[in-house]
Design a protein around this motif. Structure first.
Motif, PDB file in Angstrom:
ATOM      1  N   ILE A 176     -27.442 -14.995  -3.233  1.00  0.00           N
ATOM      2  CA  ILE A 176     -28.431 -16.065  -3.382  1.00  0.00           C
ATOM      3  C   ILE A 176     -27.801 -17.277  -4.062  1.00  0.00           C
ATOM      4  CG2 ILE A 176     -30.628 -16.725  -4.439  1.00  0.00           C
ATOM      5  CD1 ILE A 176     -31.487 -13.800  -4.230  1.00  0.00           C
ATOM      6  N   ALA A 177     -26.987 -17.026  -5.081  1.00  0.00           N
ATOM      7  CA  ALA A 177     -26.365 -18.131  -5.816  1.00  0.00           C
ATOM      8  C   ALA A 177     -25.445 -18.951  -4.915  1.00  0.00           C
ATOM      9  CB  ALA A 177     -25.593 -17.597  -7.023  1.00  0.00           C
ATOM     10  N   TYR A 178     -24.621 -18.275  -4.114  1.00  0.00           N
ATOM     11  CA  TYR A 178     -23.752 -19.063  -3.225  1.00  0.00           C
ATOM     12  C   TYR A 178     -24.582 -19.753  -2.145  1.00  0.00           C
ATOM     13  CZ  TYR A 178     -19.947 -20.959  -0.682  1.00  0.00           C
ATOM     14  OH  TYR A 178     -19.107 -21.876  -0.088  1.00  0.00           O
ATOM     15  N   GLY A 179     -25.683 -19.125  -1.754  1.00  0.00           N
ATOM     16  CA  GLY A 179     -26.581 -19.777  -0.814  1.00  0.00           C
ATOM     17  C   GLY A 179     -27.135 -21.078  -1.365  1.00  0.00           C
ATOM     18  N   GLU A 180     -27.408 -21.107  -2.664  1.00  0.00           N
ATOM     19  CA  GLU A 180     -27.897 -22.328  -3.302  1.00  0.00           C
ATOM     20  C   GLU A 180     -26.815 -23.418  -3.285  1.00  0.00           C
ATOM     21  OE1 GLU A 180     -30.892 -22.686  -4.011  1.00  0.00           O
ATOM     22  OE2 GLU A 180     -31.791 -20.871  -4.809  1.00  0.00           O
ATOM     23  N   ILE A 181     -25.588 -23.020  -3.544  1.00  0.00           N
ATOM     24  CA  ILE A 181     -24.489 -23.994  -3.525  1.00  0.00           C
ATOM     25  C   ILE A 181     -24.305 -24.573  -2.129  1.00  0.00           C
ATOM     26  CG2 ILE A 181     -21.977 -24.249  -3.713  1.00  0.00           C
ATOM     27  CD1 ILE A 181     -22.040 -22.313  -6.048  1.00  0.00           C
ATOM     28  N   SER A 182     -24.283 -23.699  -1.119  1.00  0.00           N
ATOM     29  CA  SER A 182     -24.069 -24.182   0.246  1.00  0.00           C
ATOM     30  C   SER A 182     -25.242 -25.020   0.724  1.00  0.00           C
ATOM     31  CB  SER A 182     -23.806 -23.003   1.195  1.00  0.00           C
ATOM     32  OG  SER A 182     -24.876 -22.084   1.186  1.00  0.00           O
ATOM     33  N   ALA A 183     -26.462 -24.677   0.305  1.00  0.00           N
ATOM     34  CA  ALA A 183     -27.625 -25.483   0.670  1.00  0.00           C
ATOM     35  C   ALA A 183     -27.539 -26.861   0.023  1.00  0.00           C
ATOM     36  CB  ALA A 183     -28.909 -24.774   0.243  1.00  0.00           C
ATOM     37  N   PHE A 184     -27.116 -26.894  -1.222  1.00  0.00           N
ATOM     38  CA  PHE A 184     -26.948 -28.180  -1.917  1.00  0.00           C
ATOM     39  C   PHE A 184     -25.939 -29.060  -1.185  1.00  0.00           C
ATOM     40  CE2 PHE A 184     -24.101 -30.509  -4.802  1.00  0.00           C
ATOM     41  CZ  PHE A 184     -24.993 -31.451  -5.315  1.00  0.00           C
ATOM     42  N   GLU A 185     -24.793 -28.473  -0.834  1.00  0.00           N
ATOM     43  CA  GLU A 185     -23.760 -29.244  -0.128  1.00  0.00           C
ATOM     44  C   GLU A 185     -24.269 -29.750   1.219  1.00  0.00           C
ATOM     45  OE1 GLU A 185     -19.575 -27.272  -1.640  1.00  0.00           O
ATOM     46  OE2 GLU A 185     -20.682 -26.261  -0.055  1.00  0.00           O
TER      47      GLU A 185
END
Length: 237
Positions: free
Chosen positions: A33-42
């Motif tokens: 979930i955390a990496y998903g948040e980073i990729s969504a932000f980018e």
């Protein structure tokens, strides 16, 4: 606490986390979930360059900021579990990056559909899994899935554009179906590669799990939510 006293949510969480396979699954889940948040932000920050107006640019950047704002909450929980947040996210980097490469939007409206439909499906999946987590982790996961009302912006923009050009609806409906297919394929691939995540759904001696029928019902619910989300946009699922 006496032997006859019911366990508190905190006690239940502590007992669950004594199960090393469950603890590993929770760390995997939070890392994903955390990496998903980073990729969504980018992705959202990049999509903002396609915005047709300053108002739209600010709105999409606000969505990106919301995604990034969830990161600290997830990282804090990972540290509470004794995990390195960056090590927890690392196994999901390649898979999620490939998903976004395969579903790169070609224009502003495709980017809006992806933000609403694609991210919405991921959130639906994680909410389903949250029901099988200890209370503390469940609260963190649910809080990390909030969109701060930004979905209303997407619905307004897409429905308005379709009213002006009905032909746009057909193209965006096809795009939404493609996103759903790619998202389900990606979720199955990640779960297959990560034994800990698979064990989370299977349950344990002291934890409820899902049998094949229950997993089927879960994906039916996710599909129905996707259909509702598409309908809200004025699109056929």
């Amino acid at each position: 606490m006496t032997a006859s006293s019911p366990a508190s949510p905190a006690d239940e969480g502590s007992l669950a986390l004594e199960d090393l396979s469950y603890r590993a699954a929770v760390i995997d889940l939070l890392g994903a979930i955390a990496y998903g948040e980073i990729s969504a932000f980018e992705r959202l920050a990049e999509d903002a360059t396609m915005a047709p107006s300053l108002e739209d640019k600010v709105a999409i950047l606000a969505m990106a900021a919301t995604e990034f704002g969830h990161l600290e909450l997830l990282h804090d929980r990972l540290r509470e579990l004794g995990a390195d947040p960056y090590a927890a996210m690392a196994p999901f980097r390649v898979a999620l990056d490939k998903f976004h490469e395969h579903t790169a939007p070609s224009d502003w409206f495709e980017s809006l559909i992806k933000a609403y439909v694609g991210d919405g499906m991921a959130a639906d999946f994680y909410r389903e899994i949250a029901a099988y987590l200890d209370p503390r982790t469940r609260d963190v996961v649910v809080a990390s899935l909030s969109d701060a009302g930004h979905s209303d912006f997407v619905v307004d923009r897409v429905r308005g554009a379709i009213e002006q050009d009905p032909r746009l609806g057909g193209r965006l409906a096809l795009w939404g179906r493609r996103l759903m297919g790619e998202a389900l394929t990606q979720a199955q691939r990640v779960a297959a590669e990560r034994d800990a995540l698979s064990s989370l759904l299977a349950g344990g001696i002291d934890r409820p799990g899902l049998d094949l029928a229950a997993i089927g019902r879960m994906f039916t619910r996710i599909t129905e939510l996707h259909t509702d989300r598409m309908a809200r946009l004025g699109l056929d699922a």
